[in-house]
Each structure stands twice: as C-alpha cells, then as structure tokens.
Design an enzyme around this catalytic site. Structure first.
Site, short mmCIF file in Angstrom:
data_model
loop_
_atom_site.label_atom_id
_atom_site.label_comp_id
_atom_site.label_asym_id
_atom_site.label_seq_id
_atom_site.Cartn_x
_atom_site.Cartn_y
_atom_site.Cartn_z
N GLY A 12 -16.20 -23.08 11.52
CA GLY A 12 -15.00 -22.39 11.05
C GLY A 12 -14.03 -23.25 10.26
O GLY A 12 -12.85 -22.91 10.15
N SER A 13 -14.54 -24.35 9.65
CA SER A 13 -13.59 -25.22 8.93
C SER A 13 -13.04 -24.52 7.69
O SER A 13 -11.86 -24.68 7.36
CB SER A 13 -14.23 -26.56 8.57
OG SER A 13 -15.22 -26.42 7.59
N HIS A 104 -20.87 -19.81 -0.78
CA HIS A 104 -22.21 -20.31 -0.50
C HIS A 104 -22.27 -21.78 -0.92
O HIS A 104 -21.77 -22.14 -1.99
CB HIS A 104 -23.25 -19.49 -1.27
CG HIS A 104 -24.64 -19.85 -0.89
ND1 HIS A 104 -25.24 -19.40 0.27
CD2 HIS A 104 -25.54 -20.68 -1.47
CE1 HIS A 104 -26.45 -19.92 0.37
NE2 HIS A 104 -26.65 -20.70 -0.67
C1 GAR Z 1 -20.10 -23.65 4.68
O1 GAR Z 1 -20.66 -24.73 4.00
C2 GAR Z 1 -20.44 -22.34 4.00
O2 GAR Z 1 -20.52 -22.43 2.60
C3 GAR Z 1 -21.82 -22.05 4.55
O3 GAR Z 1 -21.74 -22.42 5.91
C4 GAR Z 1 -20.80 -23.48 6.06
C5 GAR Z 1 -19.82 -23.09 7.11
O4 GAR Z 1 -18.97 -24.14 7.45
N1 GAR Z 1 -22.17 -20.68 4.37
C6 GAR Z 1 -23.40 -20.27 4.15
O5 GAR Z 1 -24.36 -21.02 4.14
C7 GAR Z 1 -23.54 -18.76 3.94
N2 GAR Z 1 -24.81 -18.45 3.36
P1 GAR Z 1 -17.66 -23.88 8.28
O6 GAR Z 1 -18.05 -23.02 9.48
O7 GAR Z 1 -17.17 -25.23 8.69
O8 GAR Z 1 -16.68 -23.15 7.39
#
Ligand code: GAR
Length: 187
Positions: A12-13, A104
């Site tokens: 969730g950053s 993405h």
């Molecule tokens: C992020 O890098 C986002 O772009 C990716 O997951 C990560 C979540 O990080 N999303 C995908 O791959 C969607 N297809 P976070 O939970 O720290 O925000």
C-alpha cells in the site's frame, strides 16, 4: 469536493503516498479504502489514519453488488487502483466510466497481462536485460492493462540492477507521479 476510493491488495505504499499528497486538498478527499486482503498494509494505514475501509472476498467482489453499493453509499466519484491485483470487474467499470485509474510498474504493453504484477514484472524485466523500465498510468477497461494511457515515463536501468533495485527505481517514479496525476485528473 471529489470523493476518491483507493483499492489496494498489499503493502500500500502508493495508496499512502496518494493519501498524504491529498490530505490538505480542498478539492479531493480519499473517502475510503478497499482491499481484497484484510491483513494488508493498506488496511493498516486505513486503521491508523481513521479512514473508513472495506475488506472483501472473491465472492463479494465478483458475484454480489456489495462493493458497488458500498461505493455508492460513500458517493465515490473516482476509483484509484494502487497495487490492486485482481481483475477489476466489468459491472464496476460500467458504473464508473473513465473514472477508474490504475498504475502498472512497466512500460505497457511490455510486461502486462495476466500474471504480470509486482515483482513478477521486475523479474521479467531483469531477465530480459532491458535498458529501461518505467510506469504506466492508465484507465481501466475489462482487460488486464489494456485501457487508454494517461502517462508513461521511464527510468534507465544499469546492467548490475537486481530485480529489487529495479523495483525501487520504478517505485520512486510511481510515488512521484501517481499522486500528481490523481490530483490533476480527478477534478
Ligand atoms: C506497485 O509497483 C504497482 O505498480 C504494482 O504493484 C505495486 C504495489 O506496491 N501494481 C501492479 O503490478 C498491478 N498490475 P504498493 O502496494 O507498495 O503500492
């Protein structure tokens, strides 16, 4: 005031960066957080920050109207997917046309599609020894990673970068650009 719902599945950053970026905005409010994972970092943040949240399961999401009713009840204008790993269902997209954004962690159409998310993307980029990676912010349509692109930006990789280092270069871009795009687009 535009009311925003953030959907996330894990750490969730990105969601937290958006919340912090908009916290003093007079035009936007992160009104609620939704997750398919009740023990995720994003739900911890919701609890800590006293933001209403909903954790749902596969059945609630794909076979009932519970999530739609919840969003309507909160009078949500925009939906922001920030590390949300499930395919977003058509009935929700139809209710929020051009109002659902996703981020993405690659330069789509490269490294997109089913199974391409999070570290899977960075490992694949690493294996191909790509010179660049980057981010894509796009509208959500019923296919994985196929909606119209709002912003794409890249970062140079070095031959020595591990998948984890690629991830951190890409995350830096995400954390900078996603909150600003959300702020500018959700008006
Ligand atoms: C992020 O890098 C986002 O772009 C990716 O997951 C990560 C979540 O990080 N999303 C995908 O791959 C969607 N297809 P976070 O939970 O720290 O925000």
């Amino acid at each position: 005031m535009k009311r925003i719902a953030i959907f996330a599945s894990g750490r969730g950053s990105n969601g937290l960066k958006i919340i912090n970026h908009l916290k003093n905005s007079s035009e936007h409010e992160v009104s609620t957080i939704l997750s398919n994972n009740s023990t995720s970092g994003i739900i911890e943040s919701a609890i800590k920050l006293d933001i209403p949240y909903l954790a749902f399961n596969r059945n609630d999401f794909y076979r009932s109207q519970e999530v739609l009713e919840y969003l309507k009840n909160y009078e949500i204008d925009y939906i922001i997917l920030a590390g949300f790993m499930w395919l977003f269902p058509e009935y929700l997209i139809e209710n929020y046309p051009e109002k659902v954004l996703n981020i993405h962690p690659s330069l789509l159409p490269k490294y997109g599609g089913k199974g391409m998310y999070g570290m899977h993307v960075h490992r694949a980029v690493h294996e191909k020894r790509e010179e660049y990676s980057g981010i894509t912010i796009h509208f959500v349509n019923p296919e994985y990673d196929k909606g119209r692109i709002l912003l794409q930006t890249k970062v140079k990789l070095s031959k020595e970068d591990t998948p984890e280092e690629i991830e951190s270069k890409v995350l830096r871009l995400e954390h900078h650009f996603y909150p600003r795009i959300v702020e500018n687009y959700c008006k």
